[in-house]
Design an enzyme around this catalytic site. Structure first.
Site, PDB file in Angstrom:
ATOM      1  N   ASP A 170       0.240  -6.496   5.081  1.00  0.00           N
ATOM      2  CA  ASP A 170      -0.919  -6.809   5.924  1.00  0.00           C
ATOM      3  C   ASP A 170      -0.935  -8.298   6.266  1.00  0.00           C
ATOM      4  OD1 ASP A 170      -2.119  -8.172   3.758  1.00  0.00           O
ATOM      5  OD2 ASP A 170      -3.198  -6.384   3.114  1.00  0.00           O
ATOM      6  N   LYS A 182      -3.035  -4.488   9.716  1.00  0.00           N
ATOM      7  CA  LYS A 182      -3.722  -3.318   9.161  1.00  0.00           C
ATOM      8  C   LYS A 182      -5.234  -3.514   9.266  1.00  0.00           C
ATOM      9  CE  LYS A 182      -4.521  -3.341   4.663  1.00  0.00           C
ATOM     10  NZ  LYS A 182      -4.320  -3.300   3.214  1.00  0.00           N
ATOM     11  N   ASP A 233       3.616  -6.690  -1.260  1.00  0.00           N
ATOM     12  CA  ASP A 233       2.153  -6.654  -1.332  1.00  0.00           C
ATOM     13  C   ASP A 233       1.754  -7.082  -2.741  1.00  0.00           C
ATOM     14  OD1 ASP A 233      -0.475  -6.272  -0.565  1.00  0.00           O
ATOM     15  OD2 ASP A 233      -0.228  -4.179   0.053  1.00  0.00           O
ATOM     16  N   THR A 270      -4.194   3.476  -3.851  1.00  0.00           N
ATOM     17  CA  THR A 270      -4.083   4.864  -3.365  1.00  0.00           C
ATOM     18  C   THR A 270      -2.754   5.105  -2.656  1.00  0.00           C
ATOM     19  OG1 THR A 270      -4.997   4.355  -1.190  1.00  0.00           O
ATOM     20  CG2 THR A 270      -6.570   4.908  -2.933  1.00  0.00           C
ATOM     21  N   GLY A 308      -2.271   4.332   0.316  1.00  0.00           N
ATOM     22  CA  GLY A 308      -2.578   4.555   1.734  1.00  0.00           C
ATOM     23  C   GLY A 308      -1.968   3.467   2.613  1.00  0.00           C
ATOM     24  N   THR A 309      -2.096   2.224   2.166  1.00  0.00           N
ATOM     25  CA  THR A 309      -1.549   1.108   2.949  1.00  0.00           C
ATOM     26  C   THR A 309      -0.044   1.276   3.097  1.00  0.00           C
ATOM     27  OG1 THR A 309      -3.266  -0.352   2.068  1.00  0.00           O
ATOM     28  CG2 THR A 309      -1.296  -1.418   2.972  1.00  0.00           C
TER      29      THR A 309
HETATM   30  C1  R5P Z   1      -5.230  -5.226   0.202  1.00  0.00           C
HETATM   31  O1  R5P Z   1      -5.599  -6.220   0.801  1.00  0.00           O
HETATM   32  C2  R5P Z   1      -4.154  -5.258  -0.829  1.00  0.00           C
HETATM   33  O2  R5P Z   1      -3.244  -6.281  -0.585  1.00  0.00           O
HETATM   34  C3  R5P Z   1      -3.404  -3.944  -0.926  1.00  0.00           C
HETATM   35  O3  R5P Z   1      -2.757  -3.714   0.317  1.00  0.00           O
HETATM   36  C4  R5P Z   1      -4.346  -2.808  -1.197  1.00  0.00           C
HETATM   37  O4  R5P Z   1      -5.108  -3.114  -2.324  1.00  0.00           O
HETATM   38  C5  R5P Z   1      -3.599  -1.514  -1.457  1.00  0.00           C
HETATM   39  O5  R5P Z   1      -4.517  -0.473  -1.631  1.00  0.00           O
HETATM   40  P1  R5P Z   1      -4.137   1.035  -1.273  1.00  0.00           P
HETATM   41  O6  R5P Z   1      -2.866   1.343  -2.038  1.00  0.00           O
HETATM   42  O7  R5P Z   1      -5.321   1.838  -1.751  1.00  0.00           O
HETATM   43  O8  R5P Z   1      -3.956   1.131   0.195  1.00  0.00           O
END
Ligand code: R5P
Length: 309
Positions: free
Chosen positions: A165, A188, A215, A220, A222-223
């Site tokens: 992101d 994102k 990251d 989850t 999802g990202t």
């Molecule tokens: C968000 O800003 C973080 O950097 C991660 O991208 C996020 O915490 C990931 O969460 P999830 O796996 O639920 O999409």
């Protein structure tokens, strides 16, 4: 004196092995009314104490246990109380970006201080500014060197680094510089009412390239699912994924399992039980990093020196 909270026993033992010391003993009981009771089994009077407790599931029990341990150590007249929190939770709540919302990261920092901690050590805070929520000194470390050294040693050819992101783009730039690769960023947008994320645009070129998505945490999945879909659509070849904190929810594990990812590189800031590990996962230990920083903090030596800073 090293003390393990119940969420970080294995990691704390590894840190103890690095330092060549046994862990201090404490007893933990949970009463039928869910009250947690801690009793130190040896004196910590005058000692430089390091309490290792990550903020993983069950999060609130583990956090409360940390605060109670700090209180127990304080009331036994420890010399200096250090909390080692490999993964700090609530750090995504670091600003008032909607009306009538809290800044929970600040509240967490206040609670740690109020309990009596003198110093903190943590790894990869969601944003660097969270350090400012603490009035006590601390070491906000990163697992970047650990993970990027590992990836560099894999000699993956024709690689591009992809930030999952926009918020992570600056850190992803460090990855790209270290690995000598181009950088791409996925824009994102998180839908606040559902908590789901939706990948929108790819900034950069990944066609025909192997890609390393970076990251700070996966929850989850999802990202990452959206990012992988976007990258594949744009013609990426093999996909690698690196992130520090494996706070993966059960549905996140299943989501990751279903994705076409060659290798998932993460760390043990959060314990990963066997049912939440995948065959394509490489878990790097942060114990040597925490052990060395603990030693340097104890001896009053530079921590920056470790990273040529
Ligand atoms: C968000 O800003 C973080 O950097 C991660 O991208 C996020 O915490 C990931 O969460 P999830 O796996 O639920 O999409």
């Amino acid at each position: 004196m090293l003390l393990a909270g119940s969420a970080s026993v294995a990691l704390c033992k590894e840190i103890g092995a690095y330092l060549g010391i046994e862990l201090g003993e404490s007893e933990r009981l949970v009463f039928p009314n869910e009250n947690i009771f801690i009793q130190l089994k040896e004196s910590v009077r005058g000692q430089d104490v390091y309490i290792v407790q990550t903020m993983s599931s069950p999060l609130h029990d583990n956090f409360m246990e940390l605060l109670i341990m700090v209180d127990a150590v304080k009331r036994d007249s420890a010399g200096r109380i250090n909390v080692v929190i490999p993964y700090m939770a609530y750090t995504r709540s670091d600003k008032k970006d909607q009306p009538r919302v809290p800044i929970t990261a600040r509240l967490v920092a206040n609670m740690i201080e109020t309990a009596g901690a003198d110093r903190y050590i943590t790894i990869d805070l969601h944003t660097g500014q969270i350090q400012g929520f603490f009035n006590i000194p601390g070491d906000a470390l990163t697992a970047f060197h650990l993970m990027s050294d590992y990836v560099r040693d894999q000699n993956i050819n024709n690689l591009a680094v992809v930030s999952a992101d926009l918020g992570f783009a600056k850190k992803a730039r460090n990855w790209a510089e270290k690995l000598g690769t181009p950088l791409a960023v996925v824009e994102k947008r998180r839908l606040f009412n559902t908590g789901q994320s939706e990948a929108l645009t790819l900034i950069g070129d990944v066609a025909g390239k192997n890609v390393l998505i970076v990251d700070d945490e996966v929850l989850t999945g999802g990202t990452i699912a959206n990012v992988v879909e976007t990258l594949k659509r744009e013609g990426a070849q093999d996909v690698y994924l690196a992130f520090t904190h494996a706070v993966i929810a059960p549905q996140g594990v299943e989501r990751l399992r279903g994705l076409d990812i060659k290798e998932i590189i993460t760390t043990n800031t959060v314990p990963l039980p066997p049912e939440r590990t995948l065959p394509n996962m490489t878990i790097l230990s942060v114990a040597p990093l925490l052990g060395e920083v603990t030693l340097r903090a104890h001896e009053g030596r530079s921590v920056g020196e470790l990273f040529n800073e």
